[in-house]
Design a protein around this motif. Structure first.
Motif, PDB file in Angstrom:
ATOM      1  N   UNK A 176       0.835  -1.201   0.000  1.00 22.00           N
ATOM      2  CA  UNK A 176       0.000   0.000   0.000  1.00 22.00           C
ATOM      3  C   UNK A 176       0.868   1.248   0.000  1.00 22.00           C
ATOM      4  N   UNK A 177       1.872   1.294   0.872  1.00 20.24           N
ATOM      5  CA  UNK A 177       2.757   2.451   0.930  1.00 20.24           C
ATOM      6  C   UNK A 177       3.483   2.645  -0.399  1.00 20.24           C
ATOM      7  N   UNK A 178       4.006   1.554  -0.961  1.00 23.91           N
ATOM      8  CA  UNK A 178       4.759   1.648  -2.216  1.00 23.91           C
ATOM      9  C   UNK A 178       3.882   2.162  -3.351  1.00 23.91           C
ATOM     10  N   UNK A 179       2.637   1.731  -3.392  1.00 24.81           N
ATOM     11  CA  UNK A 179       1.735   2.190  -4.452  1.00 24.81           C
ATOM     12  C   UNK A 179       1.382   3.669  -4.281  1.00 24.81           C
ATOM     13  N   UNK A 180       1.240   4.127  -3.051  1.00 31.45           N
ATOM     14  CA  UNK A 180       0.945   5.553  -2.836  1.00 31.45           C
ATOM     15  C   UNK A 180       2.125   6.429  -3.264  1.00 31.45           C
ATOM     16  N   UNK A 181       3.323   5.818  -3.320  1.00 33.45           N
ATOM     17  CA  UNK A 181       4.511   6.545  -3.773  1.00 33.45           C
ATOM     18  C   UNK A 181       4.834   6.249  -5.246  1.00 33.45           C
ATOM     19  N   UNK A 202      -1.206 -10.921  -8.625  1.00 33.26           N
ATOM     20  CA  UNK A 202      -1.875 -10.118  -9.649  1.00 33.26           C
ATOM     21  C   UNK A 202      -3.271  -9.691  -9.198  1.00 33.26           C
ATOM     22  N   UNK A 203      -3.999 -10.609  -8.555  1.00 30.43           N
ATOM     23  CA  UNK A 203      -5.336 -10.285  -8.049  1.00 30.43           C
ATOM     24  C   UNK A 203      -5.266  -9.203  -6.980  1.00 30.43           C
ATOM     25  N   UNK A 204      -4.287  -9.347  -6.075  1.00 32.46           N
ATOM     26  CA  UNK A 204      -4.127  -8.345  -5.015  1.00 32.46           C
ATOM     27  C   UNK A 204      -3.745  -6.987  -5.599  1.00 32.46           C
ATOM     28  N   UNK A 205      -2.927  -7.008  -6.642  1.00 31.15           N
ATOM     29  CA  UNK A 205      -2.498  -5.759  -7.269  1.00 31.15           C
ATOM     30  C   UNK A 205      -3.678  -5.017  -7.886  1.00 31.15           C
ATOM     31  N   UNK A 209      -4.765  -1.297  -6.696  1.00 32.30           N
ATOM     32  CA  UNK A 209      -4.825  -0.139  -7.590  1.00 32.30           C
ATOM     33  C   UNK A 209      -6.123   0.631  -7.390  1.00 32.30           C
ATOM     34  N   UNK A 210      -7.220  -0.085  -7.195  1.00 33.92           N
ATOM     35  CA  UNK A 210      -8.518   0.573  -6.965  1.00 33.92           C
ATOM     36  C   UNK A 210      -8.490   1.355  -5.667  1.00 33.92           C
ATOM     37  N   UNK A 211      -7.959   0.715  -4.605  1.00 33.81           N
ATOM     38  CA  UNK A 211      -7.907   1.360  -3.289  1.00 33.81           C
ATOM     39  C   UNK A 211      -7.034   2.605  -3.332  1.00 33.81           C
ATOM     40  N   UNK A 215      -7.859   6.475  -2.730  1.00 34.58           N
ATOM     41  CA  UNK A 215      -7.106   7.197  -1.697  1.00 34.58           C
ATOM     42  C   UNK A 215      -6.585   8.526  -2.233  1.00 34.58           C
ATOM     43  N   UNK A 216      -6.011   8.485  -3.433  1.00 32.47           N
ATOM     44  CA  UNK A 216      -5.457   9.714  -4.014  1.00 32.47           C
ATOM     45  C   UNK A 216      -6.566  10.683  -4.408  1.00 32.47           C
TER      46      UNK A 216
END
Length: 414
Positions: A176-181, A202-205, A209-211, A215-216
């Protein structure tokens, strides 16, 4: 959660140590600890935790969850080293302050990191591990402390945060942190480590991405404390959280379990030794924590908060407010308000913990032990009634349904 064992040991440390420091034969420099020094030694870690809540929130958001974990472990290591090499009450106070910094980090780091790496089906149960392993640390201190010197207690205890820091190095950063960055490639590597196979990763990714997109999108809508007070639902949720925090702290569980357990049994004059009684209390707490792991998602939130306030408080207390306070907070605030709400309630919890531990020894001299425990009992009963009449049951309910009830738009049975 290995570092939670350390915090449990830190909380339990005062129980055997105060008996050592009161005895002229074993006290530092042969001078027994004063009442004022005793109250500060017990309470200063909660004051430190209060001050460092914003710091750990900032570190987690800007430098990453693991960075917050490293600082948490380093704070505990520093604290134990001060006790190992310290030969004065002043250095013990410095040590306890550093340990309070670590305690603040646990509340922020573990809650955030474990919640972000856990699968949905086990997130609730894993959320109880923090209290479970903290109780393991408390039992260890109750059982071993009476047979060790203060320096030896610290020497054994410092091993745990060292192991934690080393082990944390091999864990992945929160996806989650890595995706927000915007570090999607690194986030995928983290998910592969956590999931064990590419299909699951892949399913988790895709879900992540949606979350993160939501968030952004909502980043500009984040609440301030002023915003929390601007809406009826969030005002009521904040009031609920504050009162539950007050009940949690002034029910006496921190006094009995984490600060003065052996002293209380010594004062009570039971047939069992104070140290054996403390170990029994520790195992009761551990039993409650184990029950919490199984019952949190089964029995509902309200009943698990109400029952411990009335009967079997010490054993069931571990599955009541100490475990469920933050679960409830996560469920009664909308996502935009949840961050500032958790930060605010965290501050209140640490402040109240400091006040009750700081002034309990002084209250003992004014209203005696029975007076203190009548107050604790009264708070428990009032807390049970308040929970029954005011706290909505959140089990198996959507956030929209809960928020509508808090806003007064529907009754609790809708």
């Amino acid at each position: 959660n290995l570092v939670s064992v350390t915090f449990g040991a830190v909380n339990g440390w005062t129980s055997p140590s105060l008996l050592i420091l009161r005895n002229p034969e074993t006290a530092v420099g042969g001078v027994p600890i004063t009442l004022e020094e005793e109250s500060w030694l017990s309470s200063i870690l909660y004051l430190a935790a209060l001050f460092f809540v914003p710091f750990f929130s900032h570190v987690s958001q800007t430098l990453g969850r693991k960075s917050a974990g490293y600082v948490t472990g380093a704070a505990f290591i520093t604290g134990w080293l001060f006790i190992i090499f310290g030969e004065s009450i002043t250095l013990y106070l410095v040590a306890r302050f550093f340990m309070g910094i670590g305690g603040s980090g646990i509340n922020v780091f573990i809650t955030m990191y474990c919640g972000e790496i856990a699968e949905d089906t086990v997130r609730g149960s894993l959320g109880t591990f923090r209290g479970l392993l903290a109780n393991v640390g408390t039992i260890y201190m109750y059982a071993a402390g009476p047979y060790l010197t203060i320096s030896m207690m610290a020497t054994v205890s410092v091993i745990i945060p060292v192991l934690f820091v080393v082990a944390l190095f091999f864990l992945p950063e929160s996806p989650m942190y890595l995706m927000t960055k915007d570090k999607e490639e690194e986030a995928m590597k983290s998910l592969l480590w956590l999931c064990g196979n590419k299909e699951a990763a892949d399913l988790e990714m895709e879900e992540l991405k949606i979350v993160v997109t939501e968030f952004k999108t909502n980043a500009s809508k984040r609440f301030s404390l002023k915003d929390l007070l601007s809406f009826k639902g969030t005002r009521r949720a904040l009031l609920l959280s504050f009162i539950l925090a007050i009940v949690q702290q002034f029910s006496g569980i921190y006094v009995v379990v984490l600060g003065f357990c052996a002293s209380i049994f010594e004062m009570a004059g039971t047939d069992l030794s104070p140290h054996i009684s403390s170990v029994i209390i520790g195992f009761m707490l551990l039993t409650g924590s184990l029950l919490a792991s199984f019952l949190t998602d089964f029995a509902g939130r309200r009943i698990l908060i109400i029952v411990p306030q009335i009967i079997l408080f010490l054993m069931l207390g571990a599955l009541g407010l100490p475990t469920l306070l933050y679960v409830v907070i996560a469920e009664i605030f909308n996502p935009e308000a949840r961050g500032i709400a958790t930060l605010t309630v965290n501050g209140v919890v640490w402040l109240l913990a400091f006040l009750i531990i700081k002034f309990y020894p002084i209250l003992l001299t004014i209203i005696k032990g029975y007076g203190c425990f009548w107050i604790f009992s009264g708070v428990c009963i009032l807390g049970a009634f308040y929970t029954y009449f005011q706290l909505p049951e959140t089990k198996n309910r959507s956030i929209e349904s809960i928020l509508r009830e808090l806003n007064g738009e529907t009754d609790k049975n809708s």
